[in-house]
Enzyme design. Structure first.
Site, short mmCIF file in Angstrom:
data_model
loop_
_atom_site.label_atom_id
_atom_site.label_comp_id
_atom_site.label_asym_id
_atom_site.label_seq_id
_atom_site.Cartn_x
_atom_site.Cartn_y
_atom_site.Cartn_z
N CYS A 2 54.00 31.02 29.66
CA CYS A 2 54.77 31.01 28.42
C CYS A 2 54.29 29.85 27.55
O CYS A 2 54.03 28.76 28.05
CB CYS A 2 56.28 30.86 28.63
SG CYS A 2 57.03 32.25 29.46
N ARG A 27 48.79 31.67 27.51
CA ARG A 27 49.82 31.24 28.46
C ARG A 27 50.80 32.36 28.81
O ARG A 27 51.67 32.19 29.65
CB ARG A 27 50.60 30.06 27.88
CG ARG A 27 49.75 28.85 27.61
CD ARG A 27 50.58 27.74 27.03
NE ARG A 27 51.46 27.16 28.01
CZ ARG A 27 51.14 26.15 28.81
NH1 ARG A 27 49.95 25.62 28.73
NH2 ARG A 27 52.00 25.68 29.67
N TRP A 80 55.44 35.18 29.30
CA TRP A 80 54.99 35.80 30.54
C TRP A 80 56.26 36.07 31.32
O TRP A 80 56.96 35.15 31.74
CB TRP A 80 54.06 34.86 31.31
CG TRP A 80 53.44 35.53 32.50
CD1 TRP A 80 52.31 36.31 32.50
CD2 TRP A 80 53.88 35.48 33.86
NE1 TRP A 80 52.05 36.76 33.77
CE2 TRP A 80 52.99 36.27 34.63
CE3 TRP A 80 54.94 34.87 34.51
CZ2 TRP A 80 53.11 36.44 36.00
CZ3 TRP A 80 55.08 35.04 35.88
CH2 TRP A 80 54.18 35.82 36.61
N ASN A 106 59.92 27.58 28.75
CA ASN A 106 58.80 27.83 29.66
C ASN A 106 59.24 27.32 31.03
O ASN A 106 59.54 26.14 31.17
CB ASN A 106 57.57 27.06 29.16
CG ASN A 106 56.46 27.01 30.18
OD1 ASN A 106 56.33 27.91 31.01
ND2 ASN A 106 55.65 25.98 30.12
N GLY A 107 59.30 28.21 32.01
CA GLY A 107 59.70 27.79 33.35
C GLY A 107 60.68 28.77 33.95
O GLY A 107 60.69 29.95 33.58
N GLU A 503 34.88 34.08 44.65
CA GLU A 503 35.08 33.78 43.23
C GLU A 503 34.63 34.96 42.36
O GLU A 503 35.31 35.35 41.41
CB GLU A 503 34.35 32.48 42.85
CG GLU A 503 34.43 32.07 41.41
CD GLU A 503 35.84 31.99 40.83
OE1 GLU A 503 36.81 32.04 41.58
OE2 GLU A 503 35.94 31.94 39.59
N LYS A 507 36.99 37.31 39.86
CA LYS A 507 36.69 37.56 38.45
C LYS A 507 36.66 39.06 38.17
O LYS A 507 37.20 39.52 37.17
CB LYS A 507 35.32 36.97 38.05
CG LYS A 507 35.21 35.49 37.93
CD LYS A 507 35.93 34.87 36.76
CE LYS A 507 37.28 34.36 37.18
NZ LYS A 507 37.31 33.06 37.80
N GLU A 510 40.24 40.58 38.39
CA GLU A 510 41.09 40.07 37.32
C GLU A 510 40.71 40.65 35.95
O GLU A 510 41.56 41.10 35.19
CB GLU A 510 40.91 38.55 37.30
CG GLU A 510 41.64 37.79 36.24
CD GLU A 510 41.38 36.27 36.33
OE1 GLU A 510 40.30 35.87 36.83
OE2 GLU A 510 42.23 35.50 35.90
N HIS A 526 31.98 44.81 60.66
CA HIS A 526 33.18 44.94 61.49
C HIS A 526 34.27 45.75 60.80
O HIS A 526 35.44 45.65 61.15
CB HIS A 526 33.70 43.55 61.87
CG HIS A 526 32.71 42.75 62.66
ND1 HIS A 526 32.39 43.04 63.96
CD2 HIS A 526 31.92 41.70 62.30
CE1 HIS A 526 31.47 42.19 64.39
NE2 HIS A 526 31.16 41.38 63.38
N LYS A 625 47.49 32.10 31.78
CA LYS A 625 46.55 31.02 32.10
C LYS A 625 47.14 29.99 33.05
O LYS A 625 46.58 29.70 34.10
CB LYS A 625 46.10 30.36 30.80
CG LYS A 625 45.05 29.30 30.96
CD LYS A 625 43.71 29.91 31.27
CE LYS A 625 42.62 28.89 31.48
NZ LYS A 625 41.47 29.48 32.19
O1 M6R Z 1 45.00 25.86 36.27
P1 M6R Z 1 44.61 26.09 37.70
O2 M6R Z 1 43.19 25.83 37.97
O3 M6R Z 1 45.50 25.36 38.66
O4 M6R Z 1 44.87 27.64 37.92
C1 M6R Z 1 44.73 28.22 39.18
C2 M6R Z 1 44.65 29.71 39.09
O5 M6R Z 1 45.82 30.23 38.54
C3 M6R Z 1 43.45 30.18 38.26
O6 M6R Z 1 42.25 29.66 38.75
C4 M6R Z 1 43.36 31.72 38.27
O7 M6R Z 1 43.09 32.18 39.53
C5 M6R Z 1 42.30 32.18 37.26
N1 M6R Z 1 42.90 33.05 36.30
C6 M6R Z 1 41.16 32.86 37.89
O8 M6R Z 1 40.19 33.23 36.96
#
Ligand code: M6R
Length: 630
Positions: A2, A27, A80, A106-107, A503, A507, A510, A526, A625
């Protein structure tokens, strides 16, 4: 999670709030809303669900609502969803029953159930499913109780709220009033040259107007009224005046603009050769091999603890966790210590310090935003168990994580990351991790600066080497087109590159929403091998390192079942390039640093798959984010 923003001053407030909101969309982009004070006692609120995170319709709707130029007090929100679905009714701002008080938040209120029951019992009519609306009703009741004493009412409201919350509040009776509260979720404010004030959940929206701002600390409250601001903190229901330090904002207005790129994700991938030198700047002495990390050297106590530590924990979430895995491995390899990575969300469920001496344990918390709730909770949990030192590896200056460390850590200095998918933050986390590894080996006398020269130079070469990877974007796009013939793909790697594969997998899932299987390459036979059919796309991170022979076997095993193997290979490894069905080349570098180059090629693959699947690559479905909720 948010985004909240507010403006009070002499200028028309709504366009300023709208502009700021467009920068805070990362956000949360389930819905957006603004509330403008159009005359004393009257608020006009416009809100809308954002289809596919698109802001333009909302912007047009606000413009059509014709807020008068005299509306110089406005607040806004991008949501969000946590409590209640993605509906207009649940979009912020939320009001009390009289429509005089508007709140953006926010929260998460942890005691929302009890509070809701109490407010309903007191006759409040709650219209949305959100916890935020409760704050507006509560403040209205407290105003009644205190006979309109804003300060007492706000203290009493805050004392009743549990959980991590950042709140901005308008009260229509006072056209020049804005109230900001930081109780667990970030909030910053800036005084502009013309005496106006902006408040937001991050400093980025202030950048077009000023370079200085104040980040509220936990428990800080600001009351802006009559062109002045009152800063205080609350303790046991008492108001304690405070002075919040003013800081220089990192980054520039250009950082938060697309600058000709179609998406922030692409901009943030492609500009790494220009941004990563800032991560290294002043920290490496290429001639002597010495590494200098001021943020870890400044405190002699922290330095002593780092030198004496027996156990190292690297914690993070998502991409930051993958970087943590790589850094933990570097510590094991170069420092020969017990070093482990752990997902922050799992830390509080597992006695990770069992068998360790807590006082001789060091925690490195990795985060781009510095606001990830699971990470902040994990730090508090470990601190309560007596962990010797908490240090941060973080991008956002002044974030909550920074305040939770023991004054020790290293900033990423990679500039604001707007795309929800973390890209340049990953590269900089691994680079910083590599620098910390060498630095600590030097501090502990395990490596002389002289012996460090080859590795230090390898670190310094990464930004330029990335250009070789980025130049293959078009070839990677063609591979993405090939992968589109299938509904899923597989990603494999060994050793350091299992984290690279994790990683890349994150990506792809996501950004493109394609199903992607990920495994250490040796595990493939396996079970996951059953997925392979004729032409099935398998991305194998196959750089030149100690796992090369095993990887060659794995490639044969896959190809024997018809797999189409896309190899991320070391430039010059002609044998590997011939064996894989299609190669992506990365320049030669030690495997721990090759993770950055290989992961960047996977970031590009995810980007192209996202576009081919017609996804909003900057605002992936259901995500945001900074994840400031549990
Ligand atoms: O701000 P942060 O690095 O703590 O965030 C952690 C994850 O939420 C963040 O890396 C998330 O997995 C990304 N959207 C991945 O691309």
């Amino acid at each position: 999670m948010c985004g909240i923003i507010g403006y009070v001053g002499q200028q028309p407030a709504v366009p300023i709030v709208l502009e700021g909101l467009s920068q805070l969309l990362y956000r949360g982009y389930d819905s957006a809303g603004v509330s403008g004070l159009i005359s004393p006692g009257v608020l006009r609120i416009v809100k809308q669900v954002l289809p596919d995170g698109q802001f333009d319709d909302f912007k047009a709707k606000v413009e059509d609502s014709r807020f008068p130029e005299s509306c110089t007090n406005a607040i806004g929100h991008t949501r969000w969803a946590t409590h209640g679905g993605r509906t207009v009714l649940n979009a912020h701002p939320h009001c009390d029953g009289s429509g005089q008080i508007a709140v953006v938040h926010n929260g998460m209120l942890e005691n929302w159930r009890e509070l809701k029951a109490e407010l309903i019992g007191l006759g409040c009519r709650i219209v949305s499913e959100t916890d935020t609306e409760l704050i507006a009703h509560l403040f209205a009741l407290k105003l009644q109780e205190t006979k309109g004493d804003i300060r007492q009412a706000i203290l009493s409201t805050v004392s009743s709220l549990q959980g991590a919350n950042g709140i901005l509040l308008q009260y229509a009776r006072y056209p020049d009033l804005l109230i900001g509260i930081r109780k667990g979720s970030p909030l910053s404010y800036a005084k502009l040259d013309d005496g106006a004030f902006m408040v937001a959940s991050t400093g980025d929206p202030f950048l077009p107007y000023t370079r200085r701002c104040k980040h509220l600390r936990d428990g800080d409250i600001i009351i802006i009224q009559g062109g002045k601001v009152e800063e205080f903190s609350f303790h046991n229901g008492r108001r304690i005046p405070v002075s919040i330090p003013s800081v220089e904002l990192e980054g520039s207005a250009e950082d938060v603009a697309l600058e000709g790129y179609p998406h922030f994700m692409l901009k943030e991938i492609m500009t790494q050769p220009e941004r990563l030198p800032d991560v290294l700047g002043g920290r490496l002495r290429l001639e002597t091999g010495l590494v200098k990390l001021g943020g870890l050297e400044a405190s002699s106590l922290a330095l002593k603890k780092l030198k004496r530590a027996k156990h190292f924990w690297f914690i993070g979430c998502g991409t930051s966790y993958h970087a943590a895995q790589i850094v933990a491995r570097m510590f094991r390899q170069h420092l020969h210590v017990h070093a482990e990575a752990k997902q922050a969300s799992e830390v509080t469920l597992d006695d990770i310090l069992s068998g360790c001496s807590p006082g001789r344990s060091v925690v490195f918390a990795l985060s781009q935003s510095g606001e990830t709730k699971d990470l902040l909770d994990a730090i508090e949990y470990l601190r309560a168990r007596g962990v010797g030192l908490v240090a941060g590896i973080v991008n956002v200056v002044g974030s909550s994580l920074v305040t939770l460390t023991d004054g020790a850590g290293v900033y990423l200095r990679v500039g604001p990351e707007i795309g929800v998918a973390s890209t340049k933050a990953f590269s900089s986390q691994v680079l910083v991790g590599a620098m910390i590894t060498v630095w600590l080996a030097q501090q502990r006398g395990q490596l002389s600066p002289d012996q460090s020269i080859p590795f230090v130079r390898a670190i310094a070469e990464i930004p330029e080497q990335l250009r070789v990877v980025l130049a293959q974007s078009e070839a990677i796009r063609k591979l993405a087109e090939y992968i589109m013939k299938f509904t899923s793909l597989m990603m494999l790697g060994r050793g350091y590159h299992y984290a690279t594969a994790l990683e890349g997998h994150l990506k792809v899932v996501e950004v493109s929403n394609m199903a992607c299987e990920v495994q250490p390459a040796g595990e493939m036979k396996h079970g996951p091998l059953a997925l392979v059919t004729d032409g099935y796309p398998v991305v194998m991170v196959a750089t030149r390192d100690s796992s090369r022979t095993a990887i060659l076997h794995n490639i044969s095993e896959l190809q024997a079942r018809g797999a189409f193997v896309i190899g991320i290979t070391t430039d010059g490894d002609t044998e590997m390039a011939k064996i894989v069905n299609q190669a992506i080349y990365i320049p030669d570098t030690p495997p721990e640093l090759a993770t950055i180059l290989a992961a960047t090629s996977l970031q590009l693959l995810a980007y192209h798959l996202g576009l081919l699947n017609e996804r909003n690559v900057d605002k992936p479905r259901n995500l945001a984010k900074a994840v400031t909720v549990k």
